[in-house]
Design an enzyme around this catalytic site. Structure first.
Site, PDB file in Angstrom:
ATOM      1  N   LEU A 139      21.018   4.989   0.549  1.00  0.00           N
ATOM      2  CA  LEU A 139      21.643   5.305   1.836  1.00  0.00           C
ATOM      3  C   LEU A 139      23.001   4.614   2.035  1.00  0.00           C
ATOM      4  CD1 LEU A 139      21.338   6.705   4.604  1.00  0.00           C
ATOM      5  CD2 LEU A 139      20.290   4.608   5.440  1.00  0.00           C
ATOM      6  N   ASP A 140      24.040   5.412   2.287  1.00  0.00           N
ATOM      7  CA  ASP A 140      25.385   4.906   2.600  1.00  0.00           C
ATOM      8  C   ASP A 140      25.957   4.016   1.498  1.00  0.00           C
ATOM      9  OD1 ASP A 140      25.243   6.234   5.017  1.00  0.00           O
ATOM     10  OD2 ASP A 140      24.442   4.513   6.073  1.00  0.00           O
ATOM     11  N   ALA A 141      25.477   4.222   0.289  1.00  0.00           N
ATOM     12  CA  ALA A 141      25.937   3.364  -0.813  1.00  0.00           C
ATOM     13  C   ALA A 141      26.619   4.159  -1.924  1.00  0.00           C
ATOM     14  CB  ALA A 141      24.758   2.569  -1.376  1.00  0.00           C
TER      15      ALA A 141
END
Lengths: 280, 280, 280, 280
Positions: free
Chosen positions: D224-226
């Site tokens: 996530l969001d990486a």
């Protein structure tokens, strides 16, 4: 390192890169640009010297043939980056740009040889000499500007500097100096050019009520504040900022804008074409 | 809400805040500024209407006495923020600012009443009407500009708008309209004023070789692109950017700069003083 | 100058400004803020000392009554701006922030009294002493950190400084020093906090592939890099930037961010509330 | 257009540019980058199709030999820019990014084929359809997420889009969709990553008291969001900004950051290498 410009056509990159590849040149950094309006091609090639089987003089001689074949008579250079860049700095009373440059030199960030600092006031002599750099005070008395500039020229030219930096030097260079130092004299103007040319730009900015103030690093030409722009930056101001506040905030932009422009100039990243610059 | 300006002296804040405190007024947001050069004091006080024991008309009447006692004959206003702001937008062919404003209105971010969009071209009619907003096409044929402006004026004035927004409207307002809409007509100019006044600023910027392009939201006055600046912003460009690239990048600055300026204007955050603005 | 915080209610501004007006106080600059979430009111009032018929001690005594009546037991101060601010700077090897601060002091831009510079390395001694400022070298040998910090504390505390500036001081303050210097110790962290807490933030930033790097000036607390933020700024980086390039570009942001934060702190513009700051 | 990556060595540029020159290829724009840490070479070459004596299929076949000879088995592509880019946009309730993209498409600035907009709420259907684009409402009822994602996948995959844009789509893609759309799914996260991963980043930012808020356009991965960051930007906030103000200001950054990232992706300017991107 090679910087190069010529009329655009197919095969230029192939020609230059093949020349370098055949010589075994290891390209550290390469940049290309074609200006579509003028049909002009630009490149900058940074090659590791130890990857080449000959020295820079020989590289220059051999590359001349490549350049000729591509129609570039004179618009190219081969720079020896092992030669330490020589810099002379001209100042007046405001020291923030000088401080900033000396700090960068002292820390090794800007690995150049500041040969001299010349001031039309004496006030920045102490800090200059604290860095082991000669400081020359050349007063600009009324009616003696020509003599003063002659003296400045002498003090500058003996070092054959790669850059003459007008670090908030408040005197306008006479045309013959603009000519003599063409492409080597960098000025920091304390406005976002072409706004507020000439004197007291922060006062002009305050009167106009702008919401950002700026700084411009540009090559000096005989046309005041109209030379090719290398770098610009801005900082936000508001209704609560007096002229003095604008001056203070603007300094932080001036010094970094000048430092960036000077670095790029000394790394031969700036190619001038007419009154515009390509900054690789 | 109260906006107020008068010559500076001691006790102004005490006078105004005591007046409000005695009436039980709950101050939601307050801002003060003294311009030291002109010796002028400015304030903006946002008061919760339901905290006052009287209505806005009565507040205005009572505050008139306070204003008079402080030497402010006319330089103050009491605004009723419960009244929804009426806006008329003037456009030409470029739709990015209109799109942006309509999107803000549709999402409720900008809670205003767009009464009409007027275009000298018809191309933005569909998107306007898709939002349920009337679109008026007023062609500006050569030789018929005066009639066209008369028609525009009629279409605008019937709404008594709080703001007339020139959202890349490419016609220069005649002096009588500048006068009629003084302090209410906002323009977005596609340059960092005072650089590149007038036509084709991105072409001018490209020719000058600047490293940032900007946008300026300002009040329209009879002096072209010289009215009081409300907001400005810039975006970085480089040698690889053609004029078309600058135009494209500039749009992103134009639309947000206009939207910010318009919001502040409609919230009565912008106080004009001479040719400068205080933006609270 | 007065800074003040208390639970919000009607009439606070009236109470404070009336108190000042009755004493004849000329307010040079005033700012107000209400934090709606916590219901807390903040103000900062800069009053010309010569406009008051009594001295700062008397002002403090009289204002105590006002504060008490508004429910502010301790969350207010009266500062004597005629007292020159005393600053102690802690450094390590990187000199750009120190250079920048010394330049601002030398030019008079930052009118403070730098009482001492303390370094865990000796390398910045020369430039410090060139400014006539005492430099103390306190080595941080392994296993002797506690003794070193005790010595630092001693060297700092004798000056009762208004600010202890960690100008890229690479040692983590022990909790007792965080406590002793609470609200006076400012750090510059070389990242956009809360990203990249702790060691080698530029390496972390490079690994994550961010497109901007930042700097954060904050109050030091026992929680590493988690104290109240005073100021932040960023600069653009790209894929061509190595960690070394990011370090270099970041320095220009670090030094101006620290300088801004320090100025605001010394002008008593920063009011801390929980872990957030109000910066007037 | 060719994008290409391989281990760095001498002669790569010569090999590629000679291949193109021999075929008569007119290079419109060329960019090169060597990542010194990983020793990886990247290039992007934009060639005018009509300057080549063969079509894109033949170019691909011929270039395969060049690539093989340079050790690039699979890390290269030949893109046909005459093929209009197909885009599918996923939205939720917040419309600012969708509005912005539709405006760019309508004006011709972004010359792409938006095949469909899919929303887990119906509220953005009208504006989508006003542009003649099909809108699909796929509700995400509790307990029925898997079925909803299956439906979304079906609706997306039928268009074989060059980009799947999560324009403030508030659902986390399941791993199998991250996999299926790897390198094609772009998200706009409303913070300056890696700060404030996950839900309600503006609330997190407000609590931490940051002085800038940001937006990040990145490729979606199962983490996530990486995922690899394409573009980031920030905007200044202050103590007077509530969470709602931060949300509002942040939107202006989100939409331009997403639009820039999407443009670069569709122009094949973004080369992913590990978790970092080269953006030519």
């Amino acid at each position: 390192m090679i910087t190069f410009g010529c009329p655009d056509r197919t095969g230029i990159v192939a020609r230059i890169s093949s020349f370098l590849a055949e010589a075994g040149g290891w390209i550290v950094e390469a940049a290309y640009h074609t200006d579509l309006e003028t049909g002009w091609f630009f490149t900058r090639q940074e090659v590791r010297a130890d990857s080449l089987p000959f020295d820079v003089t020989e590289l220059r001689a051999r590359f001349a043939g490549v350049a000729r074949s591509l129609g570039a008579e004179s618009d190219w250079s081969v720079h020896d980056t092992s030669e330490r860049r020589r810099v002379v700095i001209l100042v007046s009373r405001e020291g923030h740009c000088l401080y900033d440059l000396l700090g960068r030199v002292a820390s090794g960030e800007l690995d150049v040889d500041v040969r001299a600092v010349i001031g039309n006031h004496a006030s920045l002599g102490d800090i200059t000499e604290a860095h082991g750099i000669p400081f020359h005070h050349v007063p600009f008395a009324p009616g003696e500007k020509a003599a003063a500039f002659a003296r400045v020229r002498e003090l500058v030219d003996e070092h054959e500097p790669h850059a003459v930096v007008l670090a908030r030097f408040m005197q306008i260079l006479p045309p013959e100096l603009c000519e003599a130092w063409a492409g080597r004299a960098l000025n920091i103007h304390h406005s976002f050019l072409p706004s507020f040319i000439g004197a007291r730009p922060y006062h002009q900015a305050h009167t106009r009520g702008v919401k950002l103030v700026g700084a411009t690093c540009h090559y000096v030409t005989a046309d005041l504040d109209a030379g090719p722009i290398i770098e610009q930056d801005v900082i936000r101001v508001g209704h609560a900022d007096s002229v003095a506040d604008m001056v203070r905030k603007g300094r932080d932009i001036e010094k970094v804008t000048l430092a960036r422009g000077l670095r790029w100039h000394l790394e031969n990243r700036v190619l001038v074409h007419g009154n515009r610059t390509v900054v690789f």
